[in-house]
Design a protein around this motif. Structure first.
Motif, PDB file in Angstrom:
ATOM      1  N   ASP A 112     105.417  32.135  86.094  1.00 39.56           N
ATOM      2  CA  ASP A 112     104.895  31.215  87.087  1.00 39.56           C
ATOM      3  C   ASP A 112     104.238  32.030  88.186  1.00 39.56           C
ATOM      4  OD1 ASP A 112     105.469  28.590  86.205  1.00 39.56           O
ATOM      5  OD2 ASP A 112     107.561  28.797  86.790  1.00 39.56           O
ATOM      6  N   ALA A 113     103.324  31.407  88.914  1.00 37.91           N
ATOM      7  CA  ALA A 113     102.669  32.049  90.043  1.00 37.91           C
ATOM      8  C   ALA A 113     102.924  31.245  91.300  1.00 37.91           C
ATOM      9  CB  ALA A 113     101.168  32.167  89.802  1.00 37.91           C
ATOM     10  N   VAL A 158      95.392  21.461  87.380  1.00 37.80           N
ATOM     11  CA  VAL A 158      95.319  22.669  88.203  1.00 37.80           C
ATOM     12  C   VAL A 158      94.397  22.456  89.410  1.00 37.80           C
ATOM     13  CG1 VAL A 158      94.541  25.069  88.247  1.00 37.80           C
ATOM     14  CG2 VAL A 158      95.886  24.228  86.310  1.00 37.80           C
ATOM     15  N   GLY A 159      93.211  21.923  89.174  1.00 37.50           N
ATOM     16  CA  GLY A 159      92.269  21.710  90.265  1.00 37.50           C
ATOM     17  C   GLY A 159      92.804  20.763  91.324  1.00 37.50           C
ATOM     18  N   MET A 174     103.953  26.162  92.734  1.00 35.61           N
ATOM     19  CA  MET A 174     103.925  27.074  91.592  1.00 35.61           C
ATOM     20  C   MET A 174     103.045  26.490  90.509  1.00 35.61           C
ATOM     21  SD  MET A 174     107.715  28.428  90.628  1.00 35.61           S
ATOM     22  CE  MET A 174     108.928  28.744  91.888  1.00 35.61           C
ATOM     23  N   LEU A 175     102.326  27.375  89.832  1.00 37.99           N
ATOM     24  CA  LEU A 175     101.578  27.008  88.638  1.00 37.99           C
ATOM     25  C   LEU A 175     101.829  28.074  87.582  1.00 37.99           C
ATOM     26  CD1 LEU A 175      98.136  25.932  90.155  1.00 37.99           C
ATOM     27  CD2 LEU A 175      99.811  24.440  89.089  1.00 37.99           C
ATOM     28  N   ALA A 178      99.667  31.171  82.654  1.00 40.76           N
ATOM     29  CA  ALA A 178      98.937  30.928  81.404  1.00 40.76           C
ATOM     30  C   ALA A 178      97.787  29.962  81.623  1.00 40.76           C
ATOM     31  CB  ALA A 178      99.886  30.399  80.331  1.00 40.76           C
ATOM     32  N   GLY A 179      98.049  28.870  82.334  1.00 46.72           N
ATOM     33  CA  GLY A 179      97.001  27.893  82.580  1.00 46.72           C
ATOM     34  C   GLY A 179      95.895  28.449  83.454  1.00 46.72           C
ATOM     35  N   LEU A 180      96.284  29.204  84.478  1.00 44.19           N
ATOM     36  CA  LEU A 180      95.279  29.815  85.344  1.00 44.19           C
ATOM     37  C   LEU A 180      94.406  30.783  84.550  1.00 44.19           C
ATOM     38  CD1 LEU A 180      97.510  30.472  88.479  1.00 44.19           C
ATOM     39  CD2 LEU A 180      95.693  28.762  88.286  1.00 44.19           C
ATOM     40  N   ASN A 181      95.026  31.583  83.691  1.00 44.78           N
ATOM     41  CA  ASN A 181      94.265  32.533  82.875  1.00 44.78           C
ATOM     42  C   ASN A 181      93.281  31.812  81.963  1.00 44.78           C
ATOM     43  OD1 ASN A 181      95.552  34.755  83.981  1.00 44.78           O
ATOM     44  ND2 ASN A 181      97.061  34.925  82.352  1.00 44.78           N
ATOM     45  N   ARG A 182      93.731  30.736  81.326  1.00 46.44           N
ATOM     46  CA  ARG A 182      92.868  30.036  80.371  1.00 46.44           C
ATOM     47  C   ARG A 182      91.703  29.334  81.056  1.00 46.44           C
ATOM     48  NH1 ARG A 182      98.141  28.374  77.495  1.00 46.44           N
ATOM     49  NH2 ARG A 182      98.354  30.000  75.898  1.00 46.44           N
ATOM     50  N   LEU A 183      91.869  29.037  82.339  1.00 45.24           N
ATOM     51  CA  LEU A 183      90.792  28.406  83.101  1.00 45.24           C
ATOM     52  C   LEU A 183      89.980  29.421  83.903  1.00 45.24           C
ATOM     53  CD1 LEU A 183      92.720  25.273  84.429  1.00 45.24           C
ATOM     54  CD2 LEU A 183      90.850  25.277  82.757  1.00 45.24           C
TER      55      LEU A 183
END
Length: 314
Positions: A112-113, A158-159, A174-175, A178-183
């Motif tokens: 998580d970030a 995410v947005g 927190m997000l 993985a999702g941030l990387n893919r976007l």
């Protein structure tokens, strides 16, 4: 003149992250089977989880993780799509009859970030700041180290969540990395979190591919995309979760590592307020056996009275 039937049909949610994952799967299928990407159809399917985003309530309160997959499963069973593309952490532990997870792409960053426009880290958030999340796991883990923070409901893609931070709905959140990387949005992460302290959700970071149990063609198509090590790790984590699902609805974390053929699985359950936590760790080569052992040890440590106490919460 009627258009030729697509090579295969992918079902996905319509969020930017879900579409990015579906396009990645289409690309991999195209490369693996030598067909043009445009011959692989992507059908966007609205799910109950998507439609409930505006309500901002926790998924636990309205039916659990299966809300993000139910309509895609139904479309597969009806023959409208052949492959369901999911964030594996959103897939219910018990799948509908006739559906099974057939493959997993190589796992992304499991961490998580921490995200904030006001503080450089969770530790540096001002006292009694508002932390936005509708994940009971993330809320419990945050309260474990920062019991002074106020947890406020915080859902959306995410947005949407990033915009909510800018709008002051919460001071931090927190997000999943993985999702941030893919976007291609990893640069927005304020600070990745130590997964040994903030243990990820079971199956976090892995794209799962579901097919009908009687659809041998689709199973064979996705088999070429399956990442063996990821499959073993997700199988272990979901086996642990299956044991825990039968006993409680507490926050659950999981972290798997691998050395040669040996998997090491760490599991965690917490009280909703983060004041109590139990952890277990075991190693082995069979992921199902390993996951069940960790889940059963967590239940043994916590005891039936403690589990019943937190299971009573909505």
């Amino acid at each position: 003149m009627q258009s030729p039937a697509p090579f295969t049909r992918i079902g996905t949610r319509g969020s930017p992250l879900a579409l990015a994952q579906a396009r990645l799967v289409r690309q991999r299928l195209s490369q693996a089977h030598g067909v043009p990407e445009e011959d692989i159809a992507i059908e966007v399917i609205s799910t109950g989880g998507d439609r409930s985003q505006a309500s901002n309530v926790s998924l636990v309160e309205i039916g659990g993780k299966g809300l993000f997959t139910k309509e895609i499963d139904e479309a597969m069973l009806a023959g409208r799509v052949d492959i369901g593309v999911h964030s594996s952490k959103d897939v219910a532990t018990r799948l509908p009859d006739g559906i099974h997870l057939a493959a997993f792409l190589e796992r992304e960053d499991v961490r998580d970030a921490f995200m904030s426009v006001k503080a450089a880290s969770l530790d540096q958030m001002a006292e009694r700041s508002r932390f936005g999340t509708s994940s009971i796991r993330r809320a419990a883990q945050v309260l474990r180290v920062r019991p002074d923070l106020e947890i406020v409901p915080f859902r959306g893609n995410v947005g949407t969540r990033l915009q909510k931070l800018l709008d002051g709905v919460a001071d931090g959140t927190m997000l999943a990395m993985a999702g941030l990387n893919r976007l291609n949005e990893a640069h927005r992460a304020t600070a990745p979190l130590d997964p040994h302290i903030f243990m990820p959700a079971p199956a976090q970071g892995a794209i799962g591919l579901a097919v009908r149990s009687d659809d041998s063609r689709s199973a064979a198509l996705v088999a070429s995309l399956d990442h063996r090590e990821t499959n073993a790790a997700i199988t272990a984590e979901r086996a642990m979760l299956a044991v825990l699902d039968g006993s409680c609805r507490t926050p659950v974390g999981a972290l798997t590592s691998r050395a040669g053929e040996t998997l090491t699985l760490k599991g965690q359950i917490l009280s909703l307020d983060g004041k109590t936590a139990f952890e277990s760790e075991a190693a082995g080569e069979d992921p199902l056996t390993l996951g069940m052992a960790v889940g059963e040890d967590l239940i043994r440590q916590a005891g039936t009275e403690w589990l019943a106490q937190w299971a009573a919460h909505p």
